[in-house]
Write a protein that holds these residues in place. Structure first.
Motif, PDB file in Angstrom:
ATOM      1  N   GLN A   1      -1.633  21.849  17.935  1.00 23.11           N
ATOM      2  CA  GLN A   1      -2.344  21.886  16.673  1.00 23.11           C
ATOM      3  C   GLN A   1      -2.965  20.520  16.424  1.00 23.11           C
ATOM      4  OE1 GLN A   1       0.072  23.013  13.392  1.00 23.11           O
ATOM      5  NE2 GLN A   1      -1.551  22.770  11.882  1.00 23.11           N
ATOM      6  N   GLU A   2      -4.245  20.553  16.054  1.00 21.45           N
ATOM      7  CA  GLU A   2      -4.893  19.283  15.776  1.00 21.45           C
ATOM      8  C   GLU A   2      -4.272  18.653  14.558  1.00 21.45           C
ATOM      9  OE1 GLU A   2      -9.361  20.508  16.810  1.00 21.45           O
ATOM     10  OE2 GLU A   2      -8.930  18.398  16.506  1.00 21.45           O
ATOM     11  N   GLN A   3      -4.203  17.361  14.603  1.00 19.62           N
ATOM     12  CA  GLN A   3      -3.670  16.622  13.474  1.00 19.62           C
ATOM     13  C   GLN A   3      -4.735  15.662  12.973  1.00 19.62           C
ATOM     14  OE1 GLN A   3      -0.098  14.786  14.878  1.00 19.62           O
ATOM     15  NE2 GLN A   3       1.093  16.669  14.745  1.00 19.62           N
ATOM     16  N   LEU A   4      -4.637  15.350  11.714  1.00 18.29           N
ATOM     17  CA  LEU A   4      -5.559  14.434  11.081  1.00 18.29           C
ATOM     18  C   LEU A   4      -4.828  13.140  10.787  1.00 18.29           C
ATOM     19  CD1 LEU A   4      -7.129  16.971   8.584  1.00 18.29           C
ATOM     20  CD2 LEU A   4      -8.037  16.278  10.794  1.00 18.29           C
ATOM     21  N   VAL A   5      -5.501  12.053  10.966  1.00 14.42           N
ATOM     22  CA  VAL A   5      -4.894  10.749  10.752  1.00 14.42           C
ATOM     23  C   VAL A   5      -5.681  10.019   9.676  1.00 14.42           C
ATOM     24  CG1 VAL A   5      -4.242   8.562  11.775  1.00 14.42           C
ATOM     25  CG2 VAL A   5      -4.132  10.665  13.145  1.00 14.42           C
ATOM     26  N   GLU A   6      -5.004   9.733   8.564  1.00 18.22           N
ATOM     27  CA  GLU A   6      -5.630   9.004   7.474  1.00 18.22           C
ATOM     28  C   GLU A   6      -5.268   7.527   7.553  1.00 18.22           C
ATOM     29  OE1 GLU A   6      -4.015  12.834   5.323  1.00 18.22           O
ATOM     30  OE2 GLU A   6      -3.230  11.355   6.729  1.00 18.22           O
ATOM     31  N   SER A   7      -6.150   6.711   7.003  1.00 17.79           N
ATOM     32  CA  SER A   7      -5.867   5.275   6.893  1.00 17.79           C
ATOM     33  C   SER A   7      -6.663   4.714   5.734  1.00 17.79           C
ATOM     34  CB  SER A   7      -6.213   4.549   8.196  1.00 17.79           C
ATOM     35  OG  SER A   7      -7.587   4.675   8.477  1.00 17.79           O
ATOM     36  N   GLY A   8      -6.306   3.490   5.341  1.00 21.90           N
ATOM     37  CA  GLY A   8      -7.082   2.805   4.316  1.00 21.90           C
ATOM     38  C   GLY A   8      -6.433   2.705   2.960  1.00 21.90           C
ATOM     39  N   GLY A   9      -5.275   3.325   2.791  1.00 24.33           N
ATOM     40  CA  GLY A   9      -4.604   3.230   1.499  1.00 24.33           C
ATOM     41  C   GLY A   9      -4.004   1.854   1.279  1.00 24.33           C
ATOM     42  N   GLY A  10      -3.507   1.649   0.061  1.00 18.79           N
ATOM     43  CA  GLY A  10      -2.884   0.372  -0.251  1.00 18.79           C
ATOM     44  C   GLY A  10      -2.790   0.142  -1.729  1.00 18.79           C
ATOM     45  N   LEU A  11      -2.496  -1.097  -2.078  1.00 20.24           N
ATOM     46  CA  LEU A  11      -2.384  -1.504  -3.478  1.00 20.24           C
ATOM     47  C   LEU A  11      -3.679  -2.186  -3.897  1.00 20.24           C
ATOM     48  CD1 LEU A  11      -0.699  -2.053  -6.062  1.00 20.24           C
ATOM     49  CD2 LEU A  11       0.083  -4.163  -4.943  1.00 20.24           C
ATOM     50  N   VAL A  12      -4.216  -1.763  -5.024  1.00 18.91           N
ATOM     51  CA  VAL A  12      -5.459  -2.336  -5.529  1.00 18.91           C
ATOM     52  C   VAL A  12      -5.357  -2.476  -7.040  1.00 18.91           C
ATOM     53  CG1 VAL A  12      -6.569  -0.083  -5.734  1.00 18.91           C
ATOM     54  CG2 VAL A  12      -7.975  -2.129  -5.455  1.00 18.91           C
ATOM     55  N   GLN A  13      -6.020  -3.477  -7.570  1.00 22.53           N
ATOM     56  CA  GLN A  13      -6.012  -3.672  -9.019  1.00 22.53           C
ATOM     57  C   GLN A  13      -6.982  -2.709  -9.689  1.00 22.53           C
ATOM     58  OE1 GLN A  13      -6.875  -7.824  -9.772  1.00 22.53           O
ATOM     59  NE2 GLN A  13      -4.742  -8.419  -9.404  1.00 22.53           N
ATOM     60  N   PRO A  14      -6.734  -2.397 -10.942  1.00 21.65           N
ATOM     61  CA  PRO A  14      -7.680  -1.557 -11.682  1.00 21.65           C
ATOM     62  C   PRO A  14      -9.090  -2.138 -11.626  1.00 21.65           C
ATOM     63  CG  PRO A  14      -5.649  -1.795 -12.931  1.00 21.65           C
ATOM     64  CD  PRO A  14      -5.529  -2.728 -11.757  1.00 21.65           C
ATOM     65  N   GLY A  15     -10.056  -1.260 -11.407  1.00 21.71           N
ATOM     66  CA  GLY A  15     -11.440  -1.682 -11.261  1.00 21.71           C
ATOM     67  C   GLY A  15     -11.842  -1.972  -9.838  1.00 21.71           C
ATOM     68  N   GLY A  16     -10.862  -2.011  -8.936  1.00 22.97           N
ATOM     69  CA  GLY A  16     -11.137  -2.305  -7.544  1.00 22.97           C
ATOM     70  C   GLY A  16     -11.596  -1.086  -6.765  1.00 22.97           C
ATOM     71  N   SER A  17     -11.806  -1.298  -5.466  1.00 26.89           N
ATOM     72  CA  SER A  17     -12.298  -0.242  -4.582  1.00 26.89           C
ATOM     73  C   SER A  17     -11.445  -0.146  -3.325  1.00 26.89           C
ATOM     74  CB  SER A  17     -13.746  -0.535  -4.163  1.00 26.89           C
ATOM     75  OG  SER A  17     -14.612  -0.556  -5.272  1.00 26.89           O
ATOM     76  N   LEU A  18     -11.440   1.028  -2.766  1.00 28.11           N
ATOM     77  CA  LEU A  18     -10.805   1.279  -1.478  1.00 28.11           C
ATOM     78  C   LEU A  18     -11.637   2.302  -0.730  1.00 28.11           C
ATOM     79  CD1 LEU A  18      -6.951   1.674  -2.126  1.00 28.11           C
ATOM     80  CD2 LEU A  18      -8.059  -0.133  -0.794  1.00 28.11           C
ATOM     81  N   ARG A  19     -11.550   2.249   0.579  1.00 27.80           N
ATOM     82  CA  ARG A  19     -12.177   3.279   1.398  1.00 27.80           C
ATOM     83  C   ARG A  19     -11.136   3.871   2.338  1.00 27.80           C
ATOM     84  NH1 ARG A  19     -17.037   2.903   5.874  1.00 27.80           N
ATOM     85  NH2 ARG A  19     -15.337   1.946   7.082  1.00 27.80           N
ATOM     86  N   LEU A  20     -10.963   5.166   2.202  1.00 24.05           N
ATOM     87  CA  LEU A  20     -10.035   5.892   3.070  1.00 24.05           C
ATOM     88  C   LEU A  20     -10.803   6.488   4.243  1.00 24.05           C
ATOM     89  CD1 LEU A  20      -7.935   7.831   0.393  1.00 24.05           C
ATOM     90  CD2 LEU A  20      -7.655   5.484   1.237  1.00 24.05           C
ATOM     91  N   SER A  21     -10.110   6.584   5.378  1.00 21.96           N
ATOM     92  CA  SER A  21     -10.697   7.176   6.575  1.00 21.96           C
ATOM     93  C   SER A  21      -9.823   8.308   7.072  1.00 21.96           C
ATOM     94  CB  SER A  21     -10.826   6.124   7.681  1.00 21.96           C
ATOM     95  OG  SER A  21     -11.614   5.041   7.268  1.00 21.96           O
ATOM     96  N   CYS A  22     -10.471   9.263   7.710  1.00 18.18           N
ATOM     97  CA  CYS A  22      -9.737  10.399   8.264  1.00 18.18           C
ATOM     98  C   CYS A  22     -10.407  10.826   9.552  1.00 18.18           C
ATOM     99  CB  CYS A  22      -9.725  11.553   7.278  1.00 18.18           C
ATOM    100  SG  CYS A  22      -9.054  13.085   7.955  1.00 18.18           S
ATOM    101  N   ALA A  23      -9.616  10.964  10.604  1.00 15.94           N
ATOM    102  CA  ALA A  23     -10.160  11.405  11.877  1.00 15.94           C
ATOM    103  C   ALA A  23      -9.179  12.344  12.554  1.00 15.94           C
ATOM    104  CB  ALA A  23     -10.440  10.207  12.777  1.00 15.94           C
TER     105      ALA A  23
END
Length: 127
Positions: A1-23
């Motif tokens: 079964q194919e699996q998906l791998v996420e990355s990019g999470g973390g701790l960020v302050q309010p108003g900040g930005s993050l980019r998550l990836s999935c492959a």
């Protein structure tokens, strides 16, 4: 079964930005619809955004439009979730999901249509 791998999470302050990836863990051209869901503490899993891999359609949770953007990189076979102006209530575990079906827009928000899921990546928005 194919699996998906996420990355990019973390701790960020309010108003900040993050980019998550999935492959997918294996290179595949068969995942025609990919989506992001999230589940906050004590909450049910909720839809965030989805897109068709061929670029023919996207869908967003109404409450997140304008702050979150889903996109894809065909060359890298990767889907991204750009999250801006983050709020403490965005704190959740974010899951990538996919299906080999080209879902219609109205079906994209239903988790039952996605047979493939990643393990999730934690996003915490806190000062």
């Amino acid at each position: 079964q194919e699996q998906l791998v996420e990355s990019g999470g973390g701790l960020v302050q309010p108003g900040g930005s993050l980019r998550l990836s999935c492959a997918p863990s294996e290179r595949s051209g068969t995942m025609n619809t990919m989506a992001w869901f999230r589940q906050g503490p004590g909450k049910e899993r909720e839809f965030v955004a989805a897109l068709r891999w061929n670029g023919s359609g996207t869908n967003y949770a109404d409450s997140l439009k304008g702050r979150f953007t889903i996109s894809r990189d065909n060359a890298k076979n990767t889907v991204y979730l750009q999250m801006n102006s983050l709020k403490p209530e965005d704190t959740a575990k974010y899951f990538c999901a996919s299906t080999k079906s080209n879902l219609i827009i109205s079906s994209m928000s239903n988790p039952r249509f996605y047979p493939y899921w990643g393990q999730g990546t934690q996003v915490t928005v806190s000062s």
